[in-house]
Design a protein around this motif. Sequence first.
Motif, PDB file in Angstrom:
ATOM      1  N   ASP A  28      21.705  33.183  51.953  1.00 28.33           N
ATOM      2  CA  ASP A  28      21.075  31.876  52.130  1.00 28.33           C
ATOM      3  C   ASP A  28      19.667  32.105  52.672  1.00 28.33           C
ATOM      4  N   GLU A  29      18.671  31.498  52.026  1.00 34.82           N
ATOM      5  CA  GLU A  29      17.282  31.755  52.401  1.00 34.82           C
ATOM      6  C   GLU A  29      16.987  31.370  53.848  1.00 34.82           C
ATOM      7  N   LYS A  30      17.599  30.297  54.334  1.00 34.18           N
ATOM      8  CA  LYS A  30      17.298  29.809  55.678  1.00 34.18           C
ATOM      9  C   LYS A  30      18.162  30.473  56.740  1.00 34.18           C
ATOM     10  N   THR A  31      19.471  30.491  56.526  1.00 26.25           N
ATOM     11  CA  THR A  31      20.387  30.998  57.554  1.00 26.25           C
ATOM     12  C   THR A  31      20.607  32.503  57.469  1.00 26.25           C
ATOM     13  N   LYS A  32      20.228  33.110  56.342  1.00 26.35           N
ATOM     14  CA  LYS A  32      20.440  34.539  56.065  1.00 26.35           C
ATOM     15  C   LYS A  32      21.920  34.893  55.931  1.00 26.35           C
ATOM     16  N   GLU A  33      22.755  33.874  55.801  1.00 22.19           N
ATOM     17  CA  GLU A  33      24.194  34.097  55.639  1.00 22.19           C
ATOM     18  C   GLU A  33      24.483  34.721  54.280  1.00 22.19           C
ATOM     19  N   GLU A  34      25.407  35.682  54.259  1.00 20.13           N
ATOM     20  CA  GLU A  34      25.816  36.304  52.999  1.00 20.13           C
ATOM     21  C   GLU A  34      26.665  35.313  52.211  1.00 20.13           C
ATOM     22  N   LEU A  35      26.357  35.151  50.927  1.00 19.25           N
ATOM     23  CA  LEU A  35      26.995  34.121  50.109  1.00 19.25           C
ATOM     24  C   LEU A  35      27.996  34.729  49.136  1.00 19.25           C
ATOM     25  N   SER A  36      29.234  34.278  49.218  1.00 18.71           N
ATOM     26  CA  SER A  36      30.273  34.729  48.290  1.00 18.71           C
ATOM     27  C   SER A  36      30.467  33.694  47.188  1.00 18.71           C
ATOM     28  N   GLY A  37      31.038  34.119  46.064  1.00 22.65           N
ATOM     29  CA  GLY A  37      31.348  33.206  44.969  1.00 22.65           C
ATOM     30  C   GLY A  37      30.146  32.744  44.173  1.00 22.65           C
ATOM     31  N   ILE A  38      29.020  33.439  44.289  1.00 32.16           N
ATOM     32  CA  ILE A  38      27.817  33.091  43.525  1.00 32.16           C
ATOM     33  C   ILE A  38      27.899  33.747  42.142  1.00 32.16           C
ATOM     34  N   SER A  39      27.645  32.970  41.100  1.00 29.89           N
ATOM     35  CA  SER A  39      27.665  33.511  39.735  1.00 29.89           C
ATOM     36  C   SER A  39      26.423  34.358  39.486  1.00 29.89           C
ATOM     37  N   ILE A  40      26.650  35.553  38.981  1.00 25.51           N
ATOM     38  CA  ILE A  40      25.570  36.476  38.634  1.00 25.51           C
ATOM     39  C   ILE A  40      25.780  36.894  37.185  1.00 25.51           C
ATOM     40  N   TYR A  41      24.783  36.683  36.336  1.00 28.32           N
ATOM     41  CA  TYR A  41      24.941  37.123  34.953  1.00 28.32           C
ATOM     42  C   TYR A  41      23.588  37.421  34.315  1.00 28.32           C
ATOM     43  N   ILE A  42      23.637  38.262  33.287  1.00 29.50           N
ATOM     44  CA  ILE A  42      22.458  38.528  32.474  1.00 29.50           C
ATOM     45  C   ILE A  42      22.378  37.424  31.429  1.00 29.50           C
ATOM     46  N   ASN A  43      21.256  36.732  31.387  1.00 32.08           N
ATOM     47  CA  ASN A  43      21.114  35.560  30.532  1.00 32.08           C
ATOM     48  C   ASN A  43      21.467  35.860  29.080  1.00 32.08           C
ATOM     49  N   SER A  44      22.269  34.973  28.499  1.00 34.50           N
ATOM     50  CA  SER A  44      22.665  35.024  27.093  1.00 34.50           C
ATOM     51  C   SER A  44      23.416  36.307  26.747  1.00 34.50           C
ATOM     52  N   THR A  45      24.322  36.715  27.638  1.00 34.05           N
ATOM     53  CA  THR A  45      25.187  37.870  27.397  1.00 34.05           C
ATOM     54  C   THR A  45      26.591  37.553  27.901  1.00 34.05           C
ATOM     55  N   THR A  46      27.498  38.514  27.722  1.00 34.77           N
ATOM     56  CA  THR A  46      28.840  38.420  28.300  1.00 34.77           C
ATOM     57  C   THR A  46      28.920  39.201  29.609  1.00 34.77           C
ATOM     58  N   ILE A  47      27.777  39.637  30.114  1.00 36.71           N
ATOM     59  CA  ILE A  47      27.728  40.506  31.292  1.00 36.71           C
ATOM     60  C   ILE A  47      27.531  39.659  32.541  1.00 36.71           C
ATOM     61  N   GLY A  48      28.562  39.554  33.360  1.00 31.48           N
ATOM     62  CA  GLY A  48      28.458  38.723  34.548  1.00 31.48           C
ATOM     63  C   GLY A  48      29.536  39.029  35.562  1.00 31.48           C
ATOM     64  N   THR A  49      29.361  38.503  36.768  1.00 27.81           N
ATOM     65  CA  THR A  49      30.323  38.696  37.844  1.00 27.81           C
ATOM     66  C   THR A  49      30.066  37.627  38.904  1.00 27.81           C
ATOM     67  N   ILE A  50      30.786  37.697  40.024  1.00 24.48           N
ATOM     68  CA  ILE A  50      30.511  36.836  41.177  1.00 24.48           C
ATOM     69  C   ILE A  50      30.393  37.710  42.416  1.00 24.48           C
ATOM     70  N   THR A  51      29.680  37.214  43.411  1.00 21.32           N
ATOM     71  CA  THR A  51      29.505  37.987  44.636  1.00 21.32           C
ATOM     72  C   THR A  51      30.806  38.021  45.442  1.00 21.32           C
ATOM     73  N   ASP A  52      31.010  39.129  46.158  1.00 23.03           N
ATOM     74  CA  ASP A  52      32.215  39.282  46.976  1.00 23.03           C
ATOM     75  C   ASP A  52      32.018  38.630  48.345  1.00 23.03           C
ATOM     76  N   ASN A  53      32.928  38.875  49.267  1.00 23.01           N
ATOM     77  CA  ASN A  53      32.874  38.245  50.591  1.00 23.01           C
ATOM     78  C   ASN A  53      31.639  38.638  51.393  1.00 23.01           C
ATOM     79  N   GLU A  54      31.043  39.773  51.050  1.00 17.88           N
ATOM     80  CA  GLU A  54      29.820  40.221  51.732  1.00 17.88           C
ATOM     81  C   GLU A  54      28.563  39.809  50.971  1.00 17.88           C
TER      82      GLU A  54
END
Length: 419
Positions: A28-54
């Motif tokens: 989080d930009e303001k709190t600096k808290e580590e964010l879990s469950g955020i979608s991460i993917y390479i645009n227009s591909t099948t390559i993706g994941t989500i962030t872990d608890n850290e």
Amino acid sequence: MKKYLLFLFLFYSAIANAQTILKGKVIDEKTKEELSGISIYINSTTIGTITDNEGEFTLTIPFNGKVELVVSHLIYQKKMILIDANSKETLLIALKPQNNTLNEVVIKSSRNKDDNYNKWGYLFTKILMGTDSHFAHSCKIKNPETLVFYFDKETNELSVFAKEPLVIENSVMAYKVKLDMENFKYAFNTDVLQVNYSTFFEELPIAKGKERNVKAWRYSAYYGSQMHFMRSVYQNNLTREGFTLYAYRTIKNKEKERVSKIIQLKIGQTFAANNNPNYELKTLFKDRDTAGYYQLIMKQNDIVALDTTKVSLRKLAVLDREMSTVKFNFKDTLMINYKPNSQSKQNITGKEVVEVKNSHGTKKNDGLNTYMYFIEDGGINIQNNGYYSELRLFIYGNMSERRISQLLPWDYEPDKPNL
């Protein structure tokens, strides 16, 4: 020339098999808290994941060069980052909370709100999915309730927003596409579409015995597409793949342009006035003579004369060994004509036939035509999978008409079916 082709083949084979590992953390930009469950993917591909608890993630990328990383979550502002897939550096990505931009737009534009999916959904879907009915009819938006429609009667423009990413299922190509649409605006007066989005692909389960059909549909969507063309430029095998390049100059059909603008204006007025999506000419214009004349004009070619000169790829593409890319650049407008060769045994629906006039006389030019020009100098740098990150190439014609319903992920590789 043979040495060049051999080198390029070996060069392409080496990087095509390369894989890189991308690592990062999202906070989080303001709190600096580590964010879990955020979608991460390479645009227009099948390559993706989500962030872990850290808040950490790891992606395996099967190609080199620049990639567009998308970081997304409903309660945070989406971030798109152009990065080098070969970088060994661990990314640190800070996200800002959503600022309810859509709600602000709703308040400011409430007088233009026309939130009627039955009225606008058909047109929106048709524009988004593309003109090929075989593919478009096989795509379904699973969450249409997220769409919000606005029609500006003064400018005759339709704007569409989505409160969350659209989920589209393409049954014939067995893909589920998550489409995160940033803006969609269609101008009836000029027939101009402005749309920006990112996409993430997931493979759908394929019923037993249907594998061959799915491969054939994907094969058909790939050949003749922009992805196919750019990969062919990179590999220096345009002719073998069925592409021919022409320097291009046209004389447009001015009367058809005039009539087309009148029809588009009438379509916008009709949609704004009622829920009837029928915009046949005989319905739009009560006067039979007017409707008949417009129908006759709209059957004419967009171009009344066309002058072309065949050009060689050697003059337009330069291999950059250090960057592992091919620099593709040209002046004026380039016409790409695609004809499936004997090795391409797919069915392609639709065909454009135009009269080509040049210094050698008149000839028929059968095939699928696409036109390209640069809106600013600099060209593009094509990677081994056909991807390029520069936003200066304008494309219209067949390749641009292949929209969401025929879209394939950039990590797709054609597996030719036995047809």
